[in-house]
Design a protein around this motif. Structure first.
Motif, PDB file in Angstrom:
ATOM      1  N   GLU A   1       0.848  -1.182   0.000  1.00 13.53           N
ATOM      2  CA  GLU A   1       0.000   0.000   0.000  1.00 13.53           C
ATOM      3  C   GLU A   1       0.888   1.238   0.000  1.00 13.53           C
ATOM      4  OE1 GLU A   1      -2.358  -0.388   3.512  1.00 13.53           O
ATOM      5  OE2 GLU A   1      -0.679  -0.024   4.859  1.00 13.53           O
TER       6      GLU A   1
ATOM      7  N   THR B   1       4.800  -3.065   2.566  1.00 10.23           N
ATOM      8  CA  THR B   1       4.114  -4.353   2.448  1.00 10.23           C
ATOM      9  C   THR B   1       2.969  -4.425   3.452  1.00 10.23           C
ATOM     10  OG1 THR B   1       6.233  -5.334   1.819  1.00 10.23           O
ATOM     11  CG2 THR B   1       4.499  -6.852   2.432  1.00 10.23           C
ATOM     12  N   THR B   2       1.817  -4.932   3.041  1.00 12.08           N
ATOM     13  CA  THR B   2       0.670  -5.122   3.928  1.00 12.08           C
ATOM     14  C   THR B   2       0.809  -6.463   4.657  1.00 12.08           C
ATOM     15  OG1 THR B   2      -0.588  -6.264   2.209  1.00 12.08           O
ATOM     16  CG2 THR B   2      -0.868  -3.850   2.349  1.00 12.08           C
TER      17      THR B   2
END
Length: 111
Positions: free
Chosen positions: A63, A77-78
């Motif tokens: 995101e 990074t999610t």
């Protein structure tokens, strides 16, 4: 990455980008990180990077940080991306284990 946004096996560039984005980074910093961490053996160009970033965003694996500047977006990074990265590490580890066994067996037969 597979067609559509379903991710099965990650290509090397996708893998390295996800690793780089465990900590927030902008595009140029991602390219630098990958090159430095691989001692220059792997480089990602801008066209490849931004194509992959778009796919990773669409897949929900990374995101954009809301506070990042529009002209210098920072990505991270999610939780789904971390999970996918873990799966990929396991998959690649199994591949290495198999190759190691095969090479050791072949080495013994050739003695």
């Amino acid at each position: 990455m597979a067609k559509g946004n379903s991710l099965e096996e990650l290509t090397d560039p996708v893998f390295y980008i996800l690793v780089a984005l465990v900590e927030p980074r902008h595009g140029y910093a991602i390219m630098q990180y990958v090159e430095e961490e691989t001692d220059g053996t792997f480089k990602i160009g801008p066209a490849t990077l931004y194509t992959i970033i778009k796919k990773l965003l669409d897949a929900g694996l990374i995101e954009a940080e809301p506070e990042s500047e529009p002209r210098r977006k920072t990505y991270v990074t999610t939780a789904a991306g971390i999970s996918k990265l873990g799966e990929e590490v396991e998959r690649r580890s199994r591949m290495l284990d198999l190759a190691t066994i095969v090479l050791q067996t072949k080495g013994r037969k050739g003695q």
